[in-house]
Design a protein around this motif. Structure first.
Motif, short mmCIF file in Angstrom:
data_model
loop_
_atom_site.label_atom_id
_atom_site.label_comp_id
_atom_site.label_asym_id
_atom_site.label_seq_id
_atom_site.Cartn_x
_atom_site.Cartn_y
_atom_site.Cartn_z
N HIS A 183 -3.98 -4.37 -0.11
CA HIS A 183 -4.62 -3.32 0.69
C HIS A 183 -4.25 -1.92 0.17
O HIS A 183 -4.99 -0.96 0.38
N TYR A 184 -3.10 -1.82 -0.50
CA TYR A 184 -2.65 -0.54 -1.04
C TYR A 184 -2.78 -0.50 -2.55
O TYR A 184 -3.23 0.51 -3.12
N ALA A 185 -2.36 -1.57 -3.23
CA ALA A 185 -2.30 -1.56 -4.69
C ALA A 185 -3.68 -1.40 -5.33
O ALA A 185 -3.86 -0.59 -6.25
N ILE A 186 -4.66 -2.14 -4.84
CA ILE A 186 -5.98 -2.11 -5.47
C ILE A 186 -6.72 -0.79 -5.23
O ILE A 186 -7.25 -0.20 -6.19
N PRO A 187 -6.78 -0.27 -4.00
CA PRO A 187 -7.44 1.04 -3.83
C PRO A 187 -6.74 2.15 -4.61
O PRO A 187 -7.41 3.02 -5.20
N LEU A 188 -5.40 2.14 -4.63
CA LEU A 188 -4.67 3.15 -5.40
C LEU A 188 -5.02 3.06 -6.88
O LEU A 188 -5.25 4.08 -7.54
N MET A 189 -5.05 1.84 -7.41
CA MET A 189 -5.38 1.67 -8.82
C MET A 189 -6.79 2.17 -9.10
O MET A 189 -7.03 2.80 -10.14
N ILE A 210 -8.48 4.56 -7.56
CA ILE A 210 -8.50 6.01 -7.52
C ILE A 210 -7.86 6.60 -8.78
O ILE A 210 -8.38 7.52 -9.42
N VAL A 211 -6.69 6.06 -9.14
CA VAL A 211 -5.97 6.57 -10.32
C VAL A 211 -6.78 6.34 -11.60
O VAL A 211 -6.86 7.21 -12.46
N LEU A 212 -7.37 5.15 -11.72
CA LEU A 212 -8.12 4.84 -12.93
C LEU A 212 -9.31 5.78 -13.12
O LEU A 212 -9.64 6.16 -14.25
N GLY A 213 -9.96 6.16 -12.03
CA GLY A 213 -11.08 7.08 -12.14
C GLY A 213 -10.67 8.40 -12.76
O GLY A 213 -11.37 8.94 -13.63
N ILE A 243 -11.04 10.41 -0.11
CA ILE A 243 -10.08 9.57 0.60
C ILE A 243 -9.74 10.16 1.96
O ILE A 243 -9.60 9.44 2.96
N MET A 244 -9.63 11.46 2.02
CA MET A 244 -9.32 12.12 3.29
C MET A 244 -10.49 11.97 4.27
O MET A 244 -10.30 11.69 5.47
N THR A 245 -11.70 12.13 3.76
CA THR A 245 -12.88 11.97 4.60
C THR A 245 -12.95 10.56 5.17
O THR A 245 -13.25 10.35 6.35
N GLY A 246 -12.68 9.56 4.31
CA GLY A 246 -12.70 8.17 4.78
C GLY A 246 -11.68 7.91 5.86
O GLY A 246 -11.97 7.21 6.85
N GLN A 247 -10.48 8.46 5.70
CA GLN A 247 -9.45 8.26 6.71
C GLN A 247 -9.81 8.95 8.02
O GLN A 247 -9.54 8.44 9.11
N LEU A 248 -10.41 10.13 7.94
CA LEU A 248 -10.83 10.83 9.15
C LEU A 248 -11.92 10.04 9.88
O LEU A 248 -11.90 9.92 11.11
N LEU A 249 -12.88 9.50 9.12
CA LEU A 249 -13.93 8.70 9.74
C LEU A 249 -13.38 7.42 10.35
O LEU A 249 -13.93 6.89 11.32
N ALA A 250 -12.25 6.93 9.78
CA ALA A 250 -11.62 5.72 10.31
C ALA A 250 -10.74 6.00 11.52
O ALA A 250 -10.20 5.08 12.13
N GLY A 251 -10.57 7.29 11.87
CA GLY A 251 -9.83 7.64 13.07
C GLY A 251 -8.39 8.07 12.85
O GLY A 251 -7.64 8.23 13.82
N MET A 252 -7.96 8.28 11.60
CA MET A 252 -6.59 8.70 11.35
C MET A 252 -6.39 10.15 11.78
O MET A 252 -7.31 10.97 11.74
N TYR A 260 -1.63 12.08 3.02
CA TYR A 260 -2.05 11.08 2.04
C TYR A 260 -2.85 11.72 0.91
O TYR A 260 -2.70 11.38 -0.26
N GLN A 261 -3.70 12.68 1.26
CA GLN A 261 -4.51 13.32 0.24
C GLN A 261 -3.65 14.15 -0.72
O GLN A 261 -3.89 14.15 -1.93
N ILE A 262 -2.66 14.84 -0.19
CA ILE A 262 -1.75 15.60 -1.06
C ILE A 262 -1.02 14.66 -2.01
O ILE A 262 -0.89 14.94 -3.22
N LEU A 263 -0.52 13.54 -1.48
CA LEU A 263 0.15 12.56 -2.32
C LEU A 263 -0.77 12.08 -3.44
O LEU A 263 -0.37 12.02 -4.62
N LEU A 264 -1.99 11.76 -3.08
CA LEU A 264 -2.93 11.26 -4.08
C LEU A 264 -3.27 12.31 -5.13
O LEU A 264 -3.38 12.00 -6.32
N MET A 265 -3.42 13.54 -4.72
CA MET A 265 -3.71 14.60 -5.69
C MET A 265 -2.56 14.79 -6.66
O MET A 265 -2.78 15.02 -7.86
N PHE A 266 -1.33 14.69 -6.17
CA PHE A 266 -0.17 14.77 -7.06
C PHE A 266 -0.18 13.61 -8.05
O PHE A 266 0.10 13.78 -9.25
N LEU A 267 -0.49 12.40 -7.56
CA LEU A 267 -0.55 11.24 -8.44
C LEU A 267 -1.65 11.41 -9.49
O LEU A 267 -1.44 11.11 -10.68
#
Length: 265
Positions: free
Chosen positions: A127-133, A135-138, A206-215, A223-230
Motif C-alpha cells: 500500500h505504501y511501497a508501490i505508490p511511492l515507487m 511517484i518517484v519513478l515518474g 497526491i495532496m489533492t487525492g488525500q484531500l478528496l479521500a478525507g485526510m 505528506y506532500q512536502i515529504l514527497l517533494m523532498f524525495l
C-alpha cells in the motif's frame, strides 16, 4: 468524511471533454484527434488493468509479489529513459546506463522514505511501497531522460569546440564539463518548477487525492512536502548519474571524443 464512488456514467460525462478536444482538432485541422482518442482509450485500459492488479497485490501483502511489481515498474521506466532522447548510445550501453541510474536512484529513494519517515509495518507494505515507487519513478525518468537528451544533443552540436579543447590538452571531463552542467541543470528544471508552484499555483496530485479521500489538510500537506523532498533528491541523483555515466561512455582512455558510439533514435 464519506468517500464518493464514481460510476461509469460519471466518467462518461467527464469524457465529453476529451471528445471536445478531438472535435477541436478536426475543426482547426490539427490532425491530433486520432492521437487524442487513442491516448484516452489506452489510458483507460492501462489504468483499469493496474487497478485490478493492485487490488490483487494489496490483498496478498506478499513481499515477493511486491518486489516483482516494483521491478516491472523499474523496467518500464528504464525503457522510457532509453527511447525518449533524440540520440542514444549504441547497443546495450544505453540500457545498462539507464538501468543503473533508474534502478539505484529509485530504490534508494523509496527505501529511505519507507525506513525513516513513513515506517509502515511491515516496511514493504505494498500500500505504501508501490505508490511511492510509481511517484518517484515518474520524476526520476523525466530528469534522467531530459538530462541525457540535452547532453547528447549538446555534444553532437559542439563537436568541433570539444575536440579543440582536447587538442589543447584538456581532459575529456574538462572538455565536456560545460555540457554536463547544462544537461544536469535542464534535468532539474521540472522538479524546481514543481516545488515553486506547489501550494500557490497548483495543489499537487497526491495532496489533492488525500484531500478528496478525507485526510486532514495539514497532514496531507506534510505528506506532500515529504514527497517533494524525495522527488527533488531522486531527480538530482538521476540527472547527475545519467549524465556523468553518459559522459564516460562517449570518451575513451585516450581522452578522445567518441561520437561514433551515438546513434539517432
Amino acid at each position: 468524511m464519506q468517500v464518493i464512488h464514481l460510476s461509469a456514467f460519471d466518467l462518461g460525462i467527464a469524457s465529453i471533454l476529451v471528445l471536445l478536444n478531438a472535435a477541436l482538432s478536426i475543426w482547426l485541422g490539427l490532425r491530433l484527434h486520432g492521437q487524442v482518442l487513442w491516448a484516452a482509450l489506452r489510458m483507460i485500459v492501462q489504468l483499469l488493468l493496474v487497478g485490478l492488479l493492485l487490488r490483487v497485490v494489496f490483498a496478498s501483502g506478499s513481499p515477493l509479489v511486491t518486489i516483482v511489481v516494483v521491478f516491472l515498474m523499474i523496467g518500464a521506466a528504464v525503457r522510457e529513459v532509453v527511447v525518449r532522447p533524440a540520440k542514444r548510445l549504441r547497443g546495450w550501453a544505453s540500457v545498462r546506463l539507464s538501468s543503473a541510474t533508474v534502478g539505484i536512484t529509485s530504490i534508494a529513494t523509496v527505501l529511505l522514505a519507507l525506513l525513516t519517515a513513513i515506517r509502515p509495518a511491515p516496511w514493504y507494505d505494498p500500500h505504501y511501497a508501490i505508490p511511492l515507487m510509481g511517484i518517484v519513478l515518474g520524476s526520476v525518468l523525466n530528469s534522467a531522460s531530459l538530462g541525457l537528451d540535452v547532453f547528447f544533443n549538446g555534444i553532437a552540436g559542439a563537436r568541433a569546440a570539444i575536440e579543440a579543447r582536447l587538442a589543447l590538452g584538456a581532459s575529456s571531463r574538462e572538455a565536456l564539463m560545460p555540457h554536463i552542467r547544462n544537461a544536469i541543470r535542464s534535468g532539474l528544471i521540472p522538479i524546481v518548477n514543481q516545488m515553486s508552484a506547489a501550494g500557490i499555483i497548483t495543489l499537487p496530485g497526491i495532496m489533492t487525492g488525500q484531500l478528496l479521500a478525507g485526510m486532514d489538510p495539514v497532514e496531507a500537506v506534510k505528506y506532500q512536502i515529504l514527497l517533494m523532498f524525495l522527488l527533488a533528491g531522486g531527480s538530482a541523483l538521476a540527472a547527475s548519474g545519467a549524465v556523468y555515466l553518459a559522459a564516460g561512455s562517449i570518451s575513451d582512455r585516450r581522452q578522445r571524443l567518441r561520437l561514433d558510439r551515438l546513434r539517432d533514435r
